[in-house]
Design a protein around this motif. Structure first.
Motif: not given
Ligand code: ADP
Length: 402
Positions: A214-216, A285-288, A291, A333-335, A338-339, A365
């Motif tokens: 995720g972010n972490g 720092n945001d993966m989106r 990319h 988690a987020g990355i 979804n990535d 995703r």
């Molecule tokens: P947190 O640790 O704050 O809970 P998340 O689990 O929500 O974080 O993850 C956040 C990360 O997920 C960010 O780097 C964001 O860019 C990435 N992310 C979310 N959606 C996508 C996507 N569709 N493609 C790539 N990365 C994504």
């Protein structure tokens, strides 16, 4: 039983009300920017098929009491509420970031437990005091409802000494409790349990590497259902490269910076936590966003992606050896969820580990648990969406039933 899950941060409070009869979410939301001039309060009830199910307010939220007040008012609101009275809430489960060496399981909160959580606060100065405030507000506004603390560190408490001790004078562990604690434990535990269920195995019968991105970002080596190593350390700064955190670094760099750039320890700490990781390499720092920049041909964004994946691959290799044999790798988690590009970079050419990615299955995703390795792959690669709130609610019920 209905369980209210509270995740109180220093200036935010996330919450979710679950009906544990069927583990369904009844209501969820978030209060942000507590203490700032304008805060944000969000409440959503389920099923959320009609637009009327959501309430969003921008207003001053002076403190955590006001935040908890909003939560309690909304869940029993005549128009938007999902319960009639707060006595319908059977328990409140609180996320607590740091349980130190002390807590080996989730616990019902009483005064001695609160004192110990406070005592451990130096290890999580931004989080533990906020969690205590969350508990106190819950005690005040939902009197008589039991509170349970669910620690992020508990899942990692099964690590052996050889994994959790740092190779520094042992007295520092004995006197100051300096050691590896890890984080994201609730998420690692949830996906490690889910993958066993999905593979029709008992957790005790499989070895898994869980990859929370995720972010972490952190990874855990889970042997027969128990964590034997994890990448975060005494704090979440260690291990993988993250959004703004450096992850592993030669500790001598700190002394070098202090001497040659005249930086204070506080400045170095801020730099490593907030200005490093992906952001330090490519400014984002945001993966989106990374990319998008990489697709435009930006070399620093491509390098950040390569470094990010490379570090995870190194840990995969290390943890495969730690485990001796491997059944599954799980992304979450987020990355992780979804990535697809990051996942394919991480799992490229891993014949040595017996992992063969199926590029078709990996695409896009992934919002429901899914295998992304080929049928022939000896080790299965999975994406399993994490659900920390559900895991906290499950632990809460388990503590009260014990
Ligand atoms: P947190 O640790 O704050 O809970 P998340 O689990 O929500 O974080 O993850 C956040 C990360 O997920 C960010 O780097 C964001 O860019 C990435 N992310 C979310 N959606 C996508 C996507 N569709 N493609 C790539 N990365 C994504």
């Amino acid at each position: 039983m209905k369980v209210l899950v509270i995740n109180a941060g220093s200036s935010s409070m996330k919450y979710q009300l679950l009906n544990m009869e069927d583990e369904s979410v009844m209501a969820t939301g978030l209060v942000e920017r507590i203490g700032e001039a304008t805060g944000k309060m969000i409440y959503k009830k389920f099923p959320d098929t009609d637009a009327e199910a959501k309430v969003e307010r921008d207003d001053h939220v002076p403190d955590h009491r006001a935040a908890m007040h909003f939560v309690v008012e909304m869940i029993k609101d005549a128009e938007y509420g999902v319960i009639k009275d707060t006595n319908e809430v059977g328990a409140i489960g609180h996320r607590v970031v740091q349980g130190g060496d002390h807590f080996k399981s989730s616990v019902r909160v009483d005064e001695p437990v609160k004192d110990i959580i406070k005592e451990i606060s130096p290890l999580a100065p931004l989080h533990n005091p906020a969690h205590i405030t969350g508990v106190e507000m819950a005690e005040e506004l939902l009197p008589g409802v039991p509170n349970v603390a669910v620690f992020d560190t508990v899942f990692h408490q099964t690590m052996p000494e050889q994994a959790f001790l740092y190779a520094i004078p042992r007295s520092l562990y004995e006197d100051l409790k300096i050691r590896r604690y890890g984080a994201h434990g609730t998420s690692h535990k949830y996906v490690a349990q889910q993958v066993a269920i999905l593979m029709d195995k008992k957790p005790e019968d499989i070895n898994v590497i869980t990859v929370h991105l995720g972010n972490g970002c952190s990874m855990a080596a889970v042997k027969n259902g128990k964590c034997v190593d994890t990448s975060m350390g005494m704090t979440p700064l260690a291990g993988l490269m993250m959004g703004t955190r450096s992850g592993d670094i030669d500790p001598a760099v700190l002394a070098y910076l202090a001497e040659h750039k005249k930086m204070t320890i506080k400045e170095i700490d801020t730099m490593l936590n907030k200005e490093s990781g992906l952001k330090g390499i490519c400014g984002l720092n945001d993966m989106r966003d990374i990319h998008a920049k990489a697709e435009e041909g930006d070399a620093s964004a491509k390098l950040a992606l390569e470094m990010f994946s490379y570090r995870i691959r190194k840990y995969l290799g290390a943890y495969a050896v730690v485990l001796g044999s491997l059944d599954a790798v799980v992304f979450t988690a987020g990355i992780g969820e979804n990535d697809d590009i990051a996942r394919s970079m991480i799992l490229a050419d891993l014949d040595c580990l017996g992992i063969e990615l199926d590029r078709g299955k990996n695409e896009g995703r992934i919002q429901e648990a899914k295998v992304i390795s080929t049928d022939a792959s000896r080790v299965k690669a999975w994406v399993i969406p994490t659900n920390e709130e559900l895991q906290i609610a499950r632990e809460t019920v388990a503590v009260l039933n014990n």
